[in-house]
Each structure stands twice: as C-alpha cells, then as structure tokens.
Scaffold this motif. Structure first.
Motif, PDB file in Angstrom:
ATOM      1  N   GLU A  44       1.087  -1.184  -0.055  1.00  0.00           N
ATOM      2  CA  GLU A  44      -0.158  -0.117   0.034  1.00  0.00           C
ATOM      3  C   GLU A  44       0.881   1.135  -0.059  1.00  0.00           C
ATOM      4  OE1 GLU A  44      -3.246   0.515  -0.248  1.00  0.00           O
ATOM      5  OE2 GLU A  44      -3.591  -1.717  -0.358  1.00  0.00           O
ATOM      6  N   VAL A  45       1.868   1.292   0.916  1.00  0.00           N
ATOM      7  CA  VAL A  45       2.827   2.273   0.835  1.00  0.00           C
ATOM      8  C   VAL A  45       3.524   2.508  -0.404  1.00  0.00           C
ATOM      9  CG1 VAL A  45       4.864   3.218   1.818  1.00  0.00           C
ATOM     10  CG2 VAL A  45       3.342   2.000   3.295  1.00  0.00           C
ATOM     11  N   MET A  46       3.902   1.669  -1.078  1.00  0.00           N
ATOM     12  CA  MET A  46       4.856   1.740  -2.230  1.00  0.00           C
ATOM     13  C   MET A  46       3.818   2.135  -3.368  1.00  0.00           C
ATOM     14  SD  MET A  46       7.262  -1.253  -2.825  1.00  0.00           S
ATOM     15  CE  MET A  46       6.585  -2.538  -1.854  1.00  0.00           C
ATOM     16  N   LYS A  47       2.471   1.835  -3.578  1.00  0.00           N
ATOM     17  CA  LYS A  47       1.426   2.393  -4.258  1.00  0.00           C
ATOM     18  C   LYS A  47       1.271   3.754  -3.952  1.00  0.00           C
ATOM     19  CE  LYS A  47      -2.597   0.442  -3.906  1.00  0.00           C
ATOM     20  NZ  LYS A  47      -3.553  -0.420  -3.943  1.00  0.00           N
ATOM     21  N   ALA A  48       0.864   4.282  -2.725  1.00  0.00           N
ATOM     22  CA  ALA A  48       0.658   5.706  -2.210  1.00  0.00           C
ATOM     23  C   ALA A  48       1.871   6.342  -2.734  1.00  0.00           C
ATOM     24  CB  ALA A  48       0.381   5.751  -0.861  1.00  0.00           C
ATOM     25  N   ALA A  49       3.202   6.037  -2.487  1.00  0.00           N
ATOM     26  CA  ALA A  49       4.388   7.017  -3.004  1.00  0.00           C
ATOM     27  C   ALA A  49       4.539   7.229  -4.190  1.00  0.00           C
ATOM     28  CB  ALA A  49       5.549   6.281  -2.265  1.00  0.00           C
ATOM     29  N   SER A  86       6.106   4.282   7.262  1.00  0.00           N
ATOM     30  CA  SER A  86       6.477   5.691   7.419  1.00  0.00           C
ATOM     31  C   SER A  86       7.869   5.608   6.779  1.00  0.00           C
ATOM     32  CB  SER A  86       6.477   6.293   8.637  1.00  0.00           C
ATOM     33  OG  SER A  86       5.072   6.168   9.164  1.00  0.00           O
ATOM     34  N   ASN A  87       8.890   4.951   7.369  1.00  0.00           N
ATOM     35  CA  ASN A  87      10.299   5.167   6.916  1.00  0.00           C
ATOM     36  C   ASN A  87      10.386   4.808   5.507  1.00  0.00           C
ATOM     37  OD1 ASN A  87      11.037   5.484   9.442  1.00  0.00           O
ATOM     38  ND2 ASN A  87      11.855   3.474   9.907  1.00  0.00           N
ATOM     39  N   LEU A  88       9.554   3.662   4.860  1.00  0.00           N
ATOM     40  CA  LEU A  88       9.462   3.301   3.499  1.00  0.00           C
ATOM     41  C   LEU A  88       9.111   4.230   2.811  1.00  0.00           C
ATOM     42  CD1 LEU A  88      10.044   1.140   1.239  1.00  0.00           C
ATOM     43  CD2 LEU A  88       7.638   0.408   1.759  1.00  0.00           C
ATOM     44  N   TYR A  89       8.064   5.188   3.167  1.00  0.00           N
ATOM     45  CA  TYR A  89       7.402   6.064   2.360  1.00  0.00           C
ATOM     46  C   TYR A  89       8.406   7.251   2.227  1.00  0.00           C
ATOM     47  CZ  TYR A  89       4.037   9.902   0.782  1.00  0.00           C
ATOM     48  OH  TYR A  89       3.464  10.917   0.041  1.00  0.00           O
ATOM     49  N   GLU A  90       9.086   7.665   3.378  1.00  0.00           N
ATOM     50  CA  GLU A  90       9.845   8.710   3.449  1.00  0.00           C
ATOM     51  C   GLU A  90      11.307   8.265   2.388  1.00  0.00           C
ATOM     52  OE1 GLU A  90      11.266   9.793   7.289  1.00  0.00           O
ATOM     53  OE2 GLU A  90       9.298  10.296   7.914  1.00  0.00           O
ATOM     54  N   PHE A  91      11.674   7.085   2.444  1.00  0.00           N
ATOM     55  CA  PHE A  91      12.851   6.730   1.530  1.00  0.00           C
ATOM     56  C   PHE A  91      12.213   6.925   0.291  1.00  0.00           C
ATOM     57  CE2 PHE A  91      14.577   3.455  -1.154  1.00  0.00           C
ATOM     58  CZ  PHE A  91      15.939   3.576  -0.858  1.00  0.00           C
ATOM     59  N   LEU A  92      11.352   6.375  -0.336  1.00  0.00           N
ATOM     60  CA  LEU A  92      10.528   6.525  -1.735  1.00  0.00           C
ATOM     61  C   LEU A  92      10.604   7.884  -2.023  1.00  0.00           C
ATOM     62  CD1 LEU A  92       8.288   3.583  -1.627  1.00  0.00           C
ATOM     63  CD2 LEU A  92      10.537   3.581  -2.780  1.00  0.00           C
ATOM     64  N   LEU A 129       8.912  18.872  -3.993  1.00  0.00           N
ATOM     65  CA  LEU A 129       8.401  17.317  -3.569  1.00  0.00           C
ATOM     66  C   LEU A 129       8.693  17.130  -2.127  1.00  0.00           C
ATOM     67  CD1 LEU A 129       8.578  14.518  -5.971  1.00  0.00           C
ATOM     68  CD2 LEU A 129       9.011  14.231  -3.743  1.00  0.00           C
ATOM     69  N   LEU A 130       9.831  17.240  -1.539  1.00  0.00           N
ATOM     70  CA  LEU A 130      10.021  16.834  -0.281  1.00  0.00           C
ATOM     71  C   LEU A 130       9.024  17.582   0.698  1.00  0.00           C
ATOM     72  CD1 LEU A 130      14.191  16.670  -0.268  1.00  0.00           C
ATOM     73  CD2 LEU A 130      12.339  14.848  -0.258  1.00  0.00           C
ATOM     74  N   ALA A 131       9.067  18.872   0.451  1.00  0.00           N
ATOM     75  CA  ALA A 131       8.402  19.773   1.389  1.00  0.00           C
ATOM     76  C   ALA A 131       6.914  19.189   1.454  1.00  0.00           C
ATOM     77  CB  ALA A 131       8.599  21.348   1.081  1.00  0.00           C
ATOM     78  N   SER A 132       6.323  18.813   0.339  1.00  0.00           N
ATOM     79  CA  SER A 132       4.815  18.482   0.220  1.00  0.00           C
ATOM     80  C   SER A 132       4.553  17.257   0.660  1.00  0.00           C
ATOM     81  CB  SER A 132       4.536  18.758  -1.280  1.00  0.00           C
ATOM     82  OG  SER A 132       3.610  18.174  -1.500  1.00  0.00           O
ATOM     83  N   LEU A 133       5.499  16.385   0.464  1.00  0.00           N
ATOM     84  CA  LEU A 133       5.023  14.879   0.626  1.00  0.00           C
ATOM     85  C   LEU A 133       5.668  14.405   2.204  1.00  0.00           C
ATOM     86  CD1 LEU A 133       5.363  13.047  -2.616  1.00  0.00           C
ATOM     87  CD2 LEU A 133       3.364  14.437  -1.494  1.00  0.00           C
ATOM     88  N   LEU A 134       6.886  14.720   2.536  1.00  0.00           N
ATOM     89  CA  LEU A 134       7.455  14.166   3.765  1.00  0.00           C
ATOM     90  C   LEU A 134       6.627  14.349   4.998  1.00  0.00           C
ATOM     91  CD1 LEU A 134      11.362  14.834   3.861  1.00  0.00           C
ATOM     92  CD2 LEU A 134       9.899  12.756   3.029  1.00  0.00           C
ATOM     93  N   PRO A 135       5.931  15.578   5.164  1.00  0.00           N
ATOM     94  CA  PRO A 135       4.929  15.611   6.319  1.00  0.00           C
ATOM     95  C   PRO A 135       3.893  14.620   6.234  1.00  0.00           C
ATOM     96  CG  PRO A 135       5.360  17.742   5.177  1.00  0.00           C
ATOM     97  CD  PRO A 135       5.909  17.016   4.261  1.00  0.00           C
ATOM     98  N   ARG A 136       3.605  14.083   4.982  1.00  0.00           N
ATOM     99  CA  ARG A 136       2.514  12.998   5.230  1.00  0.00           C
ATOM    100  C   ARG A 136       2.869  11.542   5.583  1.00  0.00           C
ATOM    101  NH1 ARG A 136      -1.684  13.069   1.994  1.00  0.00           N
ATOM    102  NH2 ARG A 136      -0.952  11.214   0.759  1.00  0.00           N
ATOM    103  N   SER A 137       3.977  11.531   5.706  1.00  0.00           N
ATOM    104  CA  SER A 137       4.671  10.028   6.007  1.00  0.00           C
ATOM    105  C   SER A 137       4.006   9.401   7.226  1.00  0.00           C
ATOM    106  CB  SER A 137       6.059   9.997   6.171  1.00  0.00           C
ATOM    107  OG  SER A 137       6.695  10.705   7.476  1.00  0.00           O
TER     108      SER A 137
END
Ligand code: SF4
Length: 317
Positions: free
Chosen positions: A88-93, A152-158, A112-120
C-alpha cells in the motif's frame, strides 16, 4: 527508477541476455500458446490467483484444498499485514510523486520533499488500516506501531528517491513536460493490471512493477523462499497471453525495514522453461484437487512458517 538503479539494471540485463541466448525459452511455454497444452488450462471457468499457486509453502497443495473446498482462510498474521501494508505504501508513494510532478513540476525535488514528507506518519497508519481491513482482523497495538513506523520510513525513503530522480531529470531535460518527467523519473507502471484468464489465471491480476525492458518485478517483504520465482512465471505467462510479447526477465525485490533506511536485495532471473513448467504443473494439480474435492494430505514435514500451520498442526482441520 526509485529503488531500481538504471546503471545496475543495465549490467544485470547484459548478463541475463547472454544466459537467454544460451537457454532460450520454448515457444510452447510462452503465454501466447494458450490454445495448446501445456499452457492451455484444463478449464477456462476455474481461475487462480498467481499468489495462490505460487506461494508453495505446502508441497502437497493442501492449502488449496483448505481454501477452495473447505473455505478455510489462513489466520491473519503480522507478516501478512506487513506485506499488504508495504505494498500500500509503495502504491501511495508512487501515486503521490506522480501527482506532485503533474501539479507542481517547477518546485522540483525540494518542493516534492516539502509537500510529501509531512504525510509520512499518516501514510504509515493508513497503510496499516488498509491491511487490517483486507485481512478482516486488527493487529495488537505494538505490532501496529511497528508496521506503521516501517511504512513511514519506507514512504520517506521513496519520496527522497523520487525527489532526487526528479531533480536529476529536470537537470538533464530542463524543458521536459510533466508527462515526460514522470516517465523518466518514476517506474513506468506499478500495479500493472493483467487479464490472465486465457492461461487459467484471474482476470484481474496485479503485477507489482513492469519495466521498459519487458521485465516484471515482484516485491517481497518477508524471507527469501525457493518458490518465489514461480510468481514471476505466473505473471509472465499472463502478460504474454494478453500482450503477445515475450517476458523473459524478472526481478524479485526483497525489502527489509530493520533499520531507519530500508534495504533492498534484488534477485534477477530469467523466466525460463523450468520455472514455467513448474508453475503450470502446480496450476493443473490445483485444478485436479478442486474438481475431485479430495484432501491431498500433509507433506512429511510442514514448515512452521506455512500460513496454515496453526490450522493443520493445531488440530483445526
Ligand atoms: S500446514 Fe502443512 S499441510 Fe497444512 S497447508 Fe501448510 S504445509 Fe500444507
């Protein structure tokens, strides 16, 4: 391509292509040969999921009997929930990164980092909830926290990889339109839908990743198992039957999240005759079990990691 490094992939493909020249795949074992055995399914109405056939924890296929004849599902487990949540995380990322590129390309990787990282964090808990919904069972609090933090870690990494890939692409092609940037920076297709009905498989399969090399990839979150290549054989047969193009190469991508930064082990392989035959044998044997309704019995030793272990060995059935 986020966790598939292009230069590394190119090297691996050179080796695989050489192997393929030495051991070419037989035409009779291509998915497009679905009108004749061994590809032709014994029935067109009985269809299987690729995972159902390829997850060969059980040598005798008793798991198929339990699920299809007795209607017993394997008890939900931490590992199952983790696997679903990671997917699910890979799909979402990938979706979030693509959407950002279409909507706000000029902000580049930093934006992109500013927009997406807070969502992790919320993505991590969402993924756990989706996994629980799919399994129809809730994890204990400690397990939920563990899976959510890994997610969350996987999302941040991606997202970080996506930002770097975006900036690399923008720096190389400063005038590229969002569509071209998405194509260059993100895996072309994730969760590619495939109709496997011509080869006796489900009409709506999902291949994890489909790359420009006509190679498919399957992402695993657990331990390495000898039967994992069967999954690639099933998807290759389905894709070949639908598209009529050869799928010769596959990757199994093992994701581990033991540390803050996830690690990936990539196992490249040729989807050759041997694994195709093995997959087709399992498909036909599963068909025989279901149509006869007979219990194939237990193997001489049941692996403790079989999802049905508690059912068969705990006296359930
Ligand atoms: S517990 Fe044993 S018999 Fe039951 S499905 Fe697993 S391997 Fe097969």
């Amino acid at each position: 391509m986020l966790f598939l490094d292009r230069a590394d992939m190119d090297k691996r493909f050179r080796v695989l292509r050489q192997e393929l020249v030495e051991r070419p795949t037989s035409n009779e074992l291509r998915g497009w040969s679905y009108e004749a055995p061994p590809i032709k399914p014994l029935s067109t109405s009985l269809r299987f999921g690729v995972g159902e056939l390829a997850s060969r924890y059980c040598e005798t296929l008793r798991d198929i009997y339990l699920r299809r004849i007795l209607g017993v599902k394997p008890p939900p487990s931490f590992k199952m929930a983790r696997g679903i949540a990671f997917h699910e995380v890979m799909k979402a990322a990938l979706f979030d990164i693509k959407r950002f590129i279409y909507e706000d390309l000029s902000s580049g990787g930093k934006g992109l980092l500013a927009s997406l990282l807070p969502r992790s964090e919320s993505i991590g808990f969402d993924a756990v909830e989706r996994a629980e919904a799919a399994l129809g069972s809730r994890l204990g609090e400690e397990d939920r926290r563990l899976v959510a933090s890994g997610c969350s870690n996987l999302y941040e990494f991606l997202v970080i990889q996506g930002a770097a890939a975006l900036d690399r692409t923008l720096s190389k092609y400063p005038h590229a339109e969002p569509d071209s940037v998405v194509n260059a920076a993100v895996p072309p297709v994730s969760e590619r839908k495939v109709d496997g009905s011509l080869v006796g498989l489900s009409g709506e399969l999902s291949v994890d990743i489909y790359t420009p090399y006509n190679a498919i990839a399957d992402v695993k979150t657990g331990e390495v198992r000898s039967f994992h290549p069967l999954t690639l054989a099933g998807y290759a047969l389905a894709l070949e039957s639908e598209e009529g193009i050869p799928v010769d190469f596959g990757f199994i991508i093992y994701v581990k999240l033991e540390k803050r930064v996830p690690s990936f082990t990539i196992k490249p392989l040729i989807v050759g005759d041997e694994v195709r035959r093995e997959f087709l044998e399992v498909r036909d044997e599963a068909y025989q079990i279901i149509t006869s309704g007979r219990d194939p019995g237990k193997p001489s030793r049941c692996p403790s990691f079989c999802p049905y272990y508690a059912v068969c060995e705990g006296g359930g059935v």
